[in-house]
Design a protein around this motif. Structure first.
Motif, PDB file in Angstrom:
ATOM      1  N   PHE A 175      -5.835  -5.987 -10.373  1.00 57.76           N
ATOM      2  CA  PHE A 175      -6.112  -4.832  -9.713  1.00 57.76           C
ATOM      3  C   PHE A 175      -5.618  -4.824  -8.090  1.00 57.76           C
ATOM      4  N   MET A 176      -5.262  -5.891  -7.653  1.00 57.00           N
ATOM      5  CA  MET A 176      -4.675  -6.283  -6.135  1.00 57.00           C
ATOM      6  C   MET A 176      -5.663  -5.363  -5.267  1.00 57.00           C
ATOM      7  N   THR A 177      -6.746  -5.457  -5.365  1.00 58.27           N
ATOM      8  CA  THR A 177      -7.793  -4.690  -4.338  1.00 58.27           C
ATOM      9  C   THR A 177      -7.658  -4.958  -2.935  1.00 58.27           C
ATOM     10  N   ASP A 178      -7.105  -6.138  -2.571  1.00 57.61           N
ATOM     11  CA  ASP A 178      -6.837  -6.663  -1.188  1.00 57.61           C
ATOM     12  C   ASP A 178      -5.687  -5.595  -0.589  1.00 57.61           C
ATOM     13  N   ALA A 179      -4.632  -5.093  -1.411  1.00 58.82           N
ATOM     14  CA  ALA A 179      -3.807  -4.064  -0.832  1.00 58.82           C
ATOM     15  C   ALA A 179      -4.303  -2.887  -0.886  1.00 58.82           C
ATOM     16  N   LYS A 180      -5.391  -2.528  -1.641  1.00 60.86           N
ATOM     17  CA  LYS A 180      -6.184  -1.235  -1.332  1.00 60.86           C
ATOM     18  C   LYS A 180      -6.805  -1.241  -0.303  1.00 60.86           C
ATOM     19  N   ILE A 181      -7.680  -2.094  -0.102  1.00 65.66           N
ATOM     20  CA  ILE A 181      -8.328  -2.599   1.270  1.00 65.66           C
ATOM     21  C   ILE A 181      -7.511  -2.157   2.543  1.00 65.66           C
ATOM     22  N   ARG A 182      -6.259  -2.925   2.617  1.00 66.73           N
ATOM     23  CA  ARG A 182      -5.433  -2.757   3.665  1.00 66.73           C
ATOM     24  C   ARG A 182      -4.821  -1.355   3.753  1.00 66.73           C
ATOM     25  N   ALA A 183      -4.738  -0.447   2.701  1.00 60.47           N
ATOM     26  CA  ALA A 183      -4.044   0.699   2.869  1.00 60.47           C
ATOM     27  C   ALA A 183      -5.283   1.688   3.525  1.00 60.47           C
ATOM     28  N   ILE A 184      -6.400   1.468   2.897  1.00 62.33           N
ATOM     29  CA  ILE A 184      -7.645   2.100   3.637  1.00 62.33           C
ATOM     30  C   ILE A 184      -7.838   1.979   5.293  1.00 62.33           C
ATOM     31  N   LYS A 185      -7.815   0.395   5.607  1.00 61.87           N
ATOM     32  CA  LYS A 185      -7.956   0.202   6.831  1.00 61.87           C
ATOM     33  C   LYS A 185      -6.648   0.543   7.893  1.00 61.87           C
ATOM     34  N   GLY A 186      -5.531   0.715   7.227  1.00 63.75           N
ATOM     35  CA  GLY A 186      -4.434   1.124   8.305  1.00 63.75           C
ATOM     36  C   GLY A 186      -3.159   0.296   7.902  1.00 63.75           C
ATOM     37  N   ARG A 187      -2.028   0.440   8.215  1.00 62.73           N
ATOM     38  CA  ARG A 187      -0.791  -0.198   8.241  1.00 62.73           C
ATOM     39  C   ARG A 187      -0.824  -1.323   8.753  1.00 62.73           C
ATOM     40  N   ALA A 188      -1.457  -1.534  10.246  1.00 64.91           N
ATOM     41  CA  ALA A 188      -1.425  -2.564  11.086  1.00 64.91           C
ATOM     42  C   ALA A 188      -2.108  -3.683  10.567  1.00 64.91           C
ATOM     43  N   GLU A 189      -2.973  -3.418   9.168  1.00 60.58           N
ATOM     44  CA  GLU A 189      -3.840  -4.586   8.947  1.00 60.58           C
ATOM     45  C   GLU A 189      -3.095  -5.691   8.244  1.00 60.58           C
ATOM     46  N   SER A 190      -3.172  -6.788   8.644  1.00 60.52           N
ATOM     47  CA  SER A 190      -2.293  -8.039   8.321  1.00 60.52           C
ATOM     48  C   SER A 190      -3.134  -9.185   7.873  1.00 60.52           C
ATOM     49  N   LYS A 191      -4.302  -9.327   8.651  1.00 61.50           N
ATOM     50  CA  LYS A 191      -5.029 -10.278   8.554  1.00 61.50           C
ATOM     51  C   LYS A 191      -5.569 -10.958   7.190  1.00 61.50           C
ATOM     52  N   PRO A 192      -5.389 -12.082   6.644  1.00 65.00           N
ATOM     53  CA  PRO A 192      -5.914 -12.550   5.407  1.00 65.00           C
ATOM     54  C   PRO A 192      -7.353 -11.934   5.090  1.00 65.00           C
ATOM     55  N   SER A 219      -7.732  -0.410  11.282  1.00 66.88           N
ATOM     56  CA  SER A 219      -7.062  -1.158  12.023  1.00 66.88           C
ATOM     57  C   SER A 219      -7.053  -1.198  13.592  1.00 66.88           C
ATOM     58  N   GLY A 220      -7.312  -1.878  14.144  1.00 66.19           N
ATOM     59  CA  GLY A 220      -7.629  -1.934  15.834  1.00 66.19           C
ATOM     60  C   GLY A 220      -8.443  -1.035  16.257  1.00 66.19           C
ATOM     61  N   GLN A 221      -9.562  -0.673  15.554  1.00 64.31           N
ATOM     62  CA  GLN A 221     -10.547   0.077  15.963  1.00 64.31           C
ATOM     63  C   GLN A 221     -11.895  -0.715  15.928  1.00 64.31           C
ATOM     64  N   PRO A 222     -13.083  -0.185  16.445  1.00 69.02           N
ATOM     65  CA  PRO A 222     -14.062  -1.007  16.612  1.00 69.02           C
ATOM     66  C   PRO A 222     -14.876  -0.981  15.306  1.00 69.02           C
ATOM     67  N   VAL A 223     -15.315  -2.076  14.951  1.00 72.98           N
ATOM     68  CA  VAL A 223     -16.279  -2.178  13.652  1.00 72.98           C
ATOM     69  C   VAL A 223     -17.432  -0.902  13.524  1.00 72.98           C
ATOM     70  N   LEU A 224     -17.395  -0.463  12.363  1.00 72.81           N
ATOM     71  CA  LEU A 224     -18.498   0.681  12.578  1.00 72.81           C
ATOM     72  C   LEU A 224     -19.808  -0.087  12.113  1.00 72.81           C
ATOM     73  N   ASP A 225     -21.027   0.252  12.820  1.00 73.96           N
ATOM     74  CA  ASP A 225     -22.249  -0.453  12.536  1.00 73.96           C
ATOM     75  C   ASP A 225     -23.199   0.368  12.153  1.00 73.96           C
ATOM     76  N   THR A 226     -23.058   1.786  11.750  1.00 72.44           N
ATOM     77  CA  THR A 226     -24.275   2.581  11.355  1.00 72.44           C
ATOM     78  C   THR A 226     -23.551   3.286   9.925  1.00 72.44           C
ATOM     79  N   ALA A 227     -24.842   3.329   9.163  1.00 70.63           N
ATOM     80  CA  ALA A 227     -24.418   3.992   7.929  1.00 70.63           C
ATOM     81  C   ALA A 227     -24.030   5.197   8.027  1.00 70.63           C
ATOM     82  N   SER A 228     -24.315   6.273   9.024  1.00 73.62           N
ATOM     83  CA  SER A 228     -23.963   7.549   8.974  1.00 73.62           C
ATOM     84  C   SER A 228     -22.500   7.428   9.277  1.00 73.62           C
TER      85      SER A 228
END
Length: 201
Positions: free
Chosen positions: A47-64, A147-156
């Motif tokens: 399924f290569m879900t890591d690539a799907k997750i990176r696509a959602i987070k943004g192009r700059a996402e490169s961390k393992p 990628s590059g933005q703060p971690v979201l910490d509220t469900a909404s």
């Protein structure tokens, strides 16, 4: 789709979506995380879900991405590294350990970073460990944010930002002030702390 963690079907439904290659936002013992199933050599579908997750987070996402396992001893399915007993004693818990992947690991090549090392965690949340166990594979985990933005910490905020980009969101309320996992590596038998989180080493 959004489902409350307290829903009696949440474990089965989350595991089912993951097994089908879906991306789920899951509450962990630290912060919310994007998760997808890790490809194994024995699987007929990669399924290569890591690539799907990176696509959602943004192009700059490169961390393992971290891989979550159901039981502490499962790490030795994937590595021959000697892990100090004082580290393993912290599992299950919010501790991430970077190890080298052994040659006969069941992980598919698509699941192994170029570095040949993977960060594993056996989470402290029993609900989450049951999901991983039902997947019969590790699952990826990385913080919920662009990628590059703060971690979201509220469900909404998570729902507004990502509801249309993932297959399922598990709502467990807000995670304000939650610390990330402690991240360590082992060099020549010595523990080196890369990030001090909620678990003290």
């Amino acid at each position: 789709m959004t489902l409350k963690k307290s829903d009696k079907t949440s474990i089965e439904k989350t595991a089912a979506v993951l097994r089908e290659g879906g991306i789920v936002i899951i509450p962990t013992d630290t912060v919310y995380g994007f998760s997808g199933i890790v490809d194994l050599k024995t699987s007929t579908t990669h399924f290569m879900t890591d690539a799907k997750i990176r696509a959602i987070k943004g192009r700059a996402e490169s961390k393992p991405l971290i891989q979550l396992i159901a039981h502490p001893e499962d790490i030795f399915t994937y590595t021959d590294d000697k892990i100090p007993s004082e580290l393993l004693a912290k599992w299950p818990g919010a501790l991430t350990i970077i190890v080298h992947v052994k040659k006969d690991s069941p992980l598919a090549q698509t699941s192994i970073p170029e570095s040949g090392t993977i960060a594993f965690r056996c989470p402290g949340d029993e609900w989450l460990r049951k999901i991983i166990e039902k997947c019969q594979s590790p699952i990826f985990s990385t913080s919920v944010n662009r990628s590059g933005q703060p971690v979201l910490d509220t469900a909404s905020a998570i729902t507004v930002e990502f509801e249309n980009e993932v297959d399922l969101i598990i709502n467990d309320g807000d995670k304000k002030g939650a610390l990330p996992s402690t991240l360590v590596t082992i060099e020549n038998g010595n523990i080196r702390i890369l990030r001090q989180g909620s678990v003290k080493i």
